[in-house]
Design an enzyme around this catalytic site. Structure first.
Site, PDB file in Angstrom:
ATOM      1  N   LYS A   1      26.021 -30.371 -15.690  1.00  0.00           N
ATOM      2  CA  LYS A   1      26.183 -31.372 -16.759  1.00  0.00           C
ATOM      3  C   LYS A   1      27.289 -32.358 -16.372  1.00  0.00           C
ATOM      4  CE  LYS A   1      24.388 -28.251 -20.243  1.00  0.00           C
ATOM      5  NZ  LYS A   1      24.657 -27.247 -21.266  1.00  0.00           N
TER       6      LYS A   1
ATOM      7  N   GLN B   1      29.611 -24.939 -24.330  1.00  0.00           N
ATOM      8  CA  GLN B   1      28.586 -24.198 -23.588  1.00  0.00           C
ATOM      9  C   GLN B   1      28.362 -22.818 -24.214  1.00  0.00           C
ATOM     10  OE1 GLN B   1      26.673 -25.383 -20.980  1.00  0.00           O
ATOM     11  NE2 GLN B   1      25.555 -23.470 -21.274  1.00  0.00           N
TER      12      GLN B   1
ATOM     13  N   ASP C   1      24.484 -31.794 -28.805  1.00  0.00           N
ATOM     14  CA  ASP C   1      23.474 -30.744 -28.657  1.00  0.00           C
ATOM     15  C   ASP C   1      22.529 -30.708 -29.859  1.00  0.00           C
ATOM     16  OD1 ASP C   1      23.517 -29.469 -26.244  1.00  0.00           O
ATOM     17  OD2 ASP C   1      25.065 -28.009 -26.805  1.00  0.00           O
TER      18      ASP C   1
END
Ligand code: NAP
Length: 289
Positions: free
Chosen positions: A52, A96, A119
């Site tokens: 990422k 994460q 997200d």
């Protein structure tokens, strides 16, 4: 022979779009930055986070890296998120998953400002999804929808079977496909007659997490097959939920693993980040759908 739905190629196009939008923000002096928060040393998470950060660098998105020890407390994580919510250089915040067991992941997600939740997993953003309002959508389902559109696969009026009902993949897909006028059946571990359900579908999407579980006898001739699964086969190689060798000859179109949904997920994160940055800069900032 099935059309290969090339997630790598489409992701490259999406990343080019994200790069151009990030560049426009830089030209007008606006920030475009992603805070990437990793707690602990889960090896798979370390790889995801590295990728990422690499994607951000490619797109000209600044990264703010927070690699926290596994002993980080809920309060310490939430204090960091509070700080990032108020930091104008940070347009998006990514925590994460999975988090260490002593941290309540839902509480942590709810600590992220919905406007920086790239997200798309904050309850406010999931609520926007249910209501059909614009907002950041979870990256994997958004990537699946974009991949289908790029290949002119219109799900309107089609029967779609989705395997898996997670908040990350299956449930948002149900809503996004329904919004696109598909008729959706969602299946899970307790669903009886899985093969028969899949056989009725024009499009089969699998997000189960079991190597090569989906076989040819689940498929009708000409079905479109989207494989979200990321598993290891008996030789330790990356593979999907779908037995590709068996299913590909029957399908009209199919995603490979690797190179299908995975790159799309990463690319949609970049697009969500630039959209969040645009909105924080007072621009329209269209969320990817
Ligand atoms: P998850 O939270 O573990 O959910 C798995 C779902 O599959 C559950 O709803 C479960 O049902 C269902 N399931 C389990 N066994 C089944 C069976 N035999 N038949 C039908 N359904 C079954 O997993 P997830 O986070 O959604 O991820 C699913 C897979 O996608 C994993 O392989 C993951 O690595 C992969 N993934 C890939 C990407 C990507 O970018 N490519 C992104 C996210 C996830 P119950 O609810 O009844 O337990």
């Amino acid at each position: 022979m099935a059309v290969l739905l090339d997630g790598k190629a489409v992701a490259a196009k999406v990343l080019a779009e994200a790069t151009a939008r990030a560049e426009r923000l830089h030209v007008r002096g606006s920030s475009c930055g992603l805070a990437v928060v990793l707690v602990g040393n889960d090896p798979a998470s370390e790889v995801y986070v590295r990728n990422k950060r690499r994607d951000c660098a490619k797109c000209g998105i600044e990264t703010h890296d927070f690699d926290l020890p596994a002993t980080t407390t809920q309060e310490e994580l939430e204090a960091l998120l509070d700080r990032l919510n108020g930091d104008a250089r940070v347009s998006g915040i990514l925590v994460q998953m999975p988090l260490p067991a002593h941290i309540d992941a839902q509480r942590a997600i709810q600590h992220i400002s919905p406007e920086k939740d790239v997200d798309g997993l904050h309850p406010v953003n999931l609520g926007r999804l249910v209501l059909g309002l614009p907002g950041p959508r979870p990256c994997t389902p958004a990537g699946v929808m974009r991949l289908l559109r790029e290949y002119d696969i219109d799900v309107a009026g089609k029967e779609v079977a989705v395997f898996g009902r997670s908040v990350l993949v299956g449930k948002p897909l149900l809503l996004m496909l329904t919004e696109a006028d598909a008729t959706v059946t969602i299946c899970h571990s307790k669903t009886p007659h899985k093969a028969e359900t899949a056989q009725r579908a024009d499009v089969v999407i699998s997000a189960i997490g079991r190597a090569k579980l989906v076989k040819a006898d689940w498929m009708r001739e000409g079905a479109v097959v989207i494989d979200v699964g990321m598993n290891r086969d008996e030789d330790g190689r990356l593979c999907g939920d779908v037995d590709f060798a068996q299913v590909e000859p029957i399908a009209s179109a199919i995603t490979p693993v690797p190179g299908g949904v995975g790159p799309m997920t990463r690319a949609m994160l970049m697009l969500n980040t630039v959209a969040a940055a645009e909105r924080l800069a007072g621009l329209p900032g269209e969320w990817p759908r």
